[in-house]
Design an enzyme around this catalytic site. Structure first.
Site, PDB file in Angstrom:
ATOM      1  N   ASP A 117      67.155  69.031  87.102  1.00 43.78           N
ATOM      2  CA  ASP A 117      65.940  69.849  87.088  1.00 43.78           C
ATOM      3  C   ASP A 117      64.802  69.230  86.281  1.00 43.78           C
ATOM      4  O   ASP A 117      64.991  68.828  85.124  1.00 43.78           O
ATOM      5  CB  ASP A 117      66.253  71.252  86.539  1.00 43.78           C
ATOM      6  CG  ASP A 117      67.076  72.047  87.544  1.00 43.78           C
ATOM      7  OD1 ASP A 117      66.933  71.810  88.754  1.00 43.78           O
ATOM      8  OD2 ASP A 117      67.868  72.904  87.109  1.00 43.78           O
ATOM      9  N   ARG A 121      66.392  82.076  87.995  1.00 42.85           N
ATOM     10  CA  ARG A 121      66.893  81.005  87.133  1.00 42.85           C
ATOM     11  C   ARG A 121      66.169  81.045  85.794  1.00 42.85           C
ATOM     12  O   ARG A 121      64.947  81.186  85.759  1.00 42.85           O
ATOM     13  CB  ARG A 121      66.660  79.637  87.784  1.00 42.85           C
ATOM     14  CG  ARG A 121      67.396  78.516  87.071  1.00 42.85           C
ATOM     15  CD  ARG A 121      67.091  77.170  87.696  1.00 42.85           C
ATOM     16  NE  ARG A 121      65.944  76.555  87.058  1.00 42.85           N
ATOM     17  CZ  ARG A 121      65.278  75.499  87.552  1.00 42.85           C
ATOM     18  NH1 ARG A 121      65.656  74.963  88.706  1.00 42.85           N
ATOM     19  NH2 ARG A 121      64.265  74.992  86.900  1.00 42.85           N
ATOM     20  N   HIS A 127      72.579  68.328  90.988  1.00 42.55           N
ATOM     21  CA  HIS A 127      73.002  69.355  91.940  1.00 42.55           C
ATOM     22  C   HIS A 127      72.147  69.309  93.192  1.00 42.55           C
ATOM     23  O   HIS A 127      71.074  68.682  93.229  1.00 42.55           O
ATOM     24  CB  HIS A 127      72.970  70.744  91.295  1.00 42.55           C
ATOM     25  CG  HIS A 127      71.632  71.159  90.777  1.00 42.55           C
ATOM     26  ND1 HIS A 127      71.087  70.624  89.633  1.00 42.55           N
ATOM     27  CD2 HIS A 127      70.716  72.044  91.253  1.00 42.55           C
ATOM     28  CE1 HIS A 127      69.903  71.167  89.416  1.00 42.55           C
ATOM     29  NE2 HIS A 127      69.632  72.025  90.396  1.00 42.55           N
ATOM     30  N   HIS A 130      69.269  66.372  92.566  1.00 40.84           N
ATOM     31  CA  HIS A 130      68.325  66.243  91.455  1.00 40.84           C
ATOM     32  C   HIS A 130      68.928  66.762  90.157  1.00 40.84           C
ATOM     33  O   HIS A 130      69.940  67.461  90.148  1.00 40.84           O
ATOM     34  CB  HIS A 130      67.027  67.007  91.743  1.00 40.84           C
ATOM     35  CG  HIS A 130      67.209  68.489  91.844  1.00 40.84           C
ATOM     36  ND1 HIS A 130      67.841  69.092  92.907  1.00 40.84           N
ATOM     37  CD2 HIS A 130      66.867  69.489  90.998  1.00 40.84           C
ATOM     38  CE1 HIS A 130      67.869  70.404  92.722  1.00 40.84           C
ATOM     39  NE2 HIS A 130      67.290  70.680  91.564  1.00 40.84           N
TER      40      HIS A 130
HETATM   41  O1  LIG Z   1      69.637  77.527  94.846  1.00 41.52           O
HETATM   42  C1  LIG Z   1      70.451  76.832  94.263  1.00 41.52           C
HETATM   43  O2  LIG Z   1      71.656  76.925  94.413  1.00 41.52           O
HETATM   44  C2  LIG Z   1      69.966  75.796  93.283  1.00 41.52           C
HETATM   45  C3  LIG Z   1      68.501  75.605  93.362  1.00 41.52           C
HETATM   46  C4  LIG Z   1      68.084  74.441  92.541  1.00 41.52           C
HETATM   47  O3  LIG Z   1      68.246  73.324  92.932  1.00 41.52           O
HETATM   48  C5  LIG Z   1      67.585  74.657  91.223  1.00 41.52           C
HETATM   49  O4  LIG Z   1      67.492  75.805  90.757  1.00 41.52           O
HETATM   50  O5  LIG Z   1      67.272  73.644  90.576  1.00 41.52           O
END
Ligand SMILES: O=C(O)CCC(=O)C(=O)O
Length: 274
Positions: A104, A265, A250, A102
């Site tokens: 984000d 995040r 990612h 995806h």
């Molecule tokens: O946990 C992760 O490495 C990425 C998680 C994720 O896909 C995101 O924060 O959008």
């Protein structure tokens, strides 16, 4: 690219750079900020090791790149910090964030420009890597007839099927974002074209029959996942990954159940794709 205040080591030929010489707990000077920004534009995702950040320092680093985004669905679990999106998994988890490819919150009419993930707890036996894929390369390696077909087409990105009921809070009556975006977008800084559909949020191509739309999207999703477009990041405690959602997708690997993985995040707002 040449840098005076940082060192950038490539992690894969077309994507990923590890940055050395920066302490992100301190405000970045203008030149260092510009160089970190240039490295992000050049490598699409950049990584930092051994950073010691509190929540305010994490947010301050994010704000250097733009306004901070508040997630449309995740309940803010850090009191007083709605901009912190908690990434957490343990033996009670039924799912984790980002288990499929995806970009984000691409269902937002103005999806985030970038995301800065800081992990403090890493599974003890390994696992929990994150994969990133280069969407310029995904676009550029399509054949000319497919590029011609896609240029000018738009697709719907939907939050409803992703977020409804996901966070264990009563969300009846809540509406989740959806948006129509070009399938091929132009990066506002580099001016390069990139593929902008993803398995998580994109639900259909506007103006096509369902069977046509499903088949083309599946072909594009498989193409996005081409190993040669990817870099795979192995986390350590206090590593940071900063990715550009406009030109990279990612995928977080959940291969470490029932072990714990934890971090925060911060997400930087973006513009309407064109
Ligand atoms: O946990 C992760 O490495 C990425 C998680 C994720 O896909 C995101 O924060 O959008």
């Amino acid at each position: 690219m040449s840098y005076q205040t940082i060192e950038v080591r490539k992690l894969a030929p077309s994507i990923g750079g590890e940055i050395f010489g920066v302490d992100l707990s301190r405000p970045l000077g203008n030149q260092q900020f510009q160089e970190v920004h240039d490295a992000l534009m050049d490598r699409l995702v950049i990584f930092f090791r051994d950073q010691q950040l509190d929540v305010e320092q994490h947010k301050a680093f994010g704000r250097r790149f733009g306004r901070l985004h508040v997630h449309p669905a995740a309940p803010g679990v850090l009191q007083g910090h709605p901009e912190i999106f908690v990434i957490a998994a343990d033996e009670n988890s039924k799912r984790v964030a980002g288990e499929d490819w995806h970009s984000d919150v691409s269902c937002d009419p103005e999806p985030p420009m970038g995301s800065i993930l800081y992990l403090t707890e890493i599974p003890p036996d390994g696992g929990g890597d994150t994969m990133f894929a280069n969407m310029y390369q995904a676009y550029e390696t399509l054949s000319e007839p497919i590029k011609t077909l896609l240029d000018g087409l738009t697709a719907i990105h939907d939050g409803e099927h992703v977020y409804r009921g996901r966070y264990g809070v009563d969300d009846s009556g809540k509406t989740y974002p959806h948006a129509e975006h070009p399938i091929v977008r132009t990066h506002p800084v580099t001016g390069r074209k990139c593929l902008f559909v993803n398995r998580t949020f994109t639900s259909r191509i506007v103006g096509l029959r369902k069977g046509e739309s499903d088949a083309i999207l599946e072909m594009l999703y498989r193409h996005v996942e081409t190993p040669e477009f990817c870099v795979r990041f192995k986390w350590q405690p206090r590593s940071i990954a900063f990715w550009d959602n406009r030109c990279a997708q990612h995928h977080a690997l959940w291969d470490y159940y029932p072990n714990k993985r934890y971090g925060h995040r911060v997400t930087v707002c973006g513009d309407k794709p064109y």
